[in-house]
Design a protein around this motif. Structure first.
Motif, PDB file in Angstrom:
ATOM      1  N   GLU A  67       0.881  -1.160   0.128  1.00  0.00           N
ATOM      2  CA  GLU A  67      -0.100  -0.070  -0.058  1.00  0.00           C
ATOM      3  C   GLU A  67       1.046   1.234   0.077  1.00  0.00           C
ATOM      4  N   LYS A  70       1.979   1.840  -3.650  1.00  0.00           N
ATOM      5  CA  LYS A  70       1.032   2.097  -4.509  1.00  0.00           C
ATOM      6  C   LYS A  70       0.702   3.655  -4.529  1.00  0.00           C
ATOM      7  N   ARG A  73       2.076   5.546  -7.587  1.00  0.00           N
ATOM      8  CA  ARG A  73       1.596   5.290  -8.754  1.00  0.00           C
ATOM      9  C   ARG A  73       1.234   6.631  -9.422  1.00  0.00           C
ATOM     10  N   PRO A  84       2.274  -1.803  -9.884  1.00  0.00           N
ATOM     11  CA  PRO A  84       2.044  -3.016  -8.880  1.00  0.00           C
ATOM     12  C   PRO A  84       1.951  -4.039  -9.920  1.00  0.00           C
ATOM     13  N   GLU A 107       6.737  -6.124 -10.468  1.00  0.00           N
ATOM     14  CA  GLU A 107       6.295  -4.827  -9.935  1.00  0.00           C
ATOM     15  C   GLU A 107       7.628  -4.041 -10.349  1.00  0.00           C
TER      16      GLU A 107
END
Length: 348
Positions: A67, A70, A73, A84, A107
């Motif tokens: 998380e 992420k 991103r 991811p 990833e």
């Protein structure tokens, strides 16, 4: 016939070798580009400490919770930041839809050259030359930037060799790379703890694809996984030799040379041991050229036996179509020749 990736020592181009020494390197590179499209190089001059810094930065970033990663991103059109696992489909960059898997299981974290890196150019299109999104990881930016600069130097050395090998003016590639679209992708192939690879059927670390631009400079662990398509349609494992970098051609070079030099299909299938993937890391530096550079087939690569295979296209148009496939899921309709090679490899 045994598949072999040639090993070439490029020291004469790094340390001002004699004309004869350089000519021999250019000859070996031309032969490798004609027959394989992949090369291993030594004598590249990247200090071991710089490579160690890159791998340290990668290890510390990829060790973060999913998380947290992420949070770095970016939208699909912005080729920066974190990707991811199972968020990309590289086969779509070639206009090929996979029936056996939806996405590639790796990833990555992407950085690239931004507009500020080319102050001599008044306006550069966005998001092609976007700013980098640096994670809050101690030392990460400095370590990655140090390697990025070295990889860029090696890429420019390779294009100087290419010019000699193709009989082009020494500054041919300099004229089309003075604001090159350069991106580095740091990849991590490893399943999250507790994941059962049997759930994924035909697990693929990174699907079959060609690279997009002029040349790719690849550092990789000495772990099996990278596979290159041979002329006979077979997939062959490739691991870097000690202190070597892997070099492969991209589609832009294949277009310029009318496929005298090929952008070779490759994929990554990391080994599965005791129900999990053996971790593999790599860092691919993509030297793609100026977005406004026009790719026109070199006249020296066209004759009665080798008609021109490609219509002119800019680097930017070509890269945009490829990225729309891999990151946004839009099938690339402008890659008929490349997609035919993918489909043939799947039937082999």
């Amino acid at each position: 016939m045994t598949f072999h990736v040639p090993l070439v020592d490029i020291t004469p181009y790094v340390t001002n070798g004699t004309p004869a020494e350089r000519a021999e390197v250019a000859r070996q590179i031309d032969d490798a580009c004609r027959t394989v499209g992949f090369i291993q190089i030594t004598g590249h001059g990247i200090p071991a400490a710089v490579i160690d810094g890159l791998t340290d930065a990668m290890d510390r970033f990829f060790a973060l919770e999913l998380e947290q990663k992420k949070s770095y991103r970016t939208p699909p059109r912005v080729n920066r930041g974190y990707s991811p696992p199972k968020s990309e489909s590289l086969s779509l960059s070639l206009g090929v839809e996979s029936a056996t898997r939806m996405n590639d299981f790796f990833e990555a974290f992407n950085v690239g050259a931004g507009a500020a890196d080319y102050p001599h150019v008044a306006e550069l299109p966005q998001p092609d030359y976007a700013d980098n999104l640096w994670p809050d990881v101690d030392g990460f930016e400095g370590q990655v930037q140090a390697y990025f600069a070295e990889a860029g130097r090696v890429a420019r050395t390779m294009t100087r060799i290419f010019a000699d090998a193709l009989g082009l003016p020494a500054d041919f590639f300099e004229r089309v790379t003075d604001h090159s679209l350069d991106v580095m992708r740091m990849n991590n192939y490893a399943l999250p703890p507790g994941t059962d690879v049997r759930l994924d059927g035909e697990l693929m670390g990174m699907g079959e694809h060609t690279d997009y631009g002029i040349v790719t400079i690849l550092w990789a662990d000495q772990v099996r996984g990278l596979q290159v398509l041979g002329a006979d349609g077979s997939w062959n494992d490739v691991e870097p030799a000690d202190d070597a970098l892997l070099i492969n051609l991209g589609d832009v070079t294949a277009r310029w040379t009318n496929e005298r030099w090929m952008s070779t299909l490759h994929r990554v299938k990391p080994p599965v041991i005791d129900g999990t993937i053996k971790r593999r890391r790599s860092a691919a530096f993509f030297h793609d050229g100026n977005t406004d550079a026009m790719i026109r087939t070199l006249p020296s690569c066209v004759d009665a036996d080798h008609p021109d295979l490609y219509e002119p296209i800019t680097v930017g148009e070509h890269i945009s179509a490829k990225l729309a496939g891999s990151r946004a899921g839009k099938k690339n309709e402008n890659a008929a020749r490349e997609s035919a090679r993918v489909l043939a490899s799947q039937r082999a």
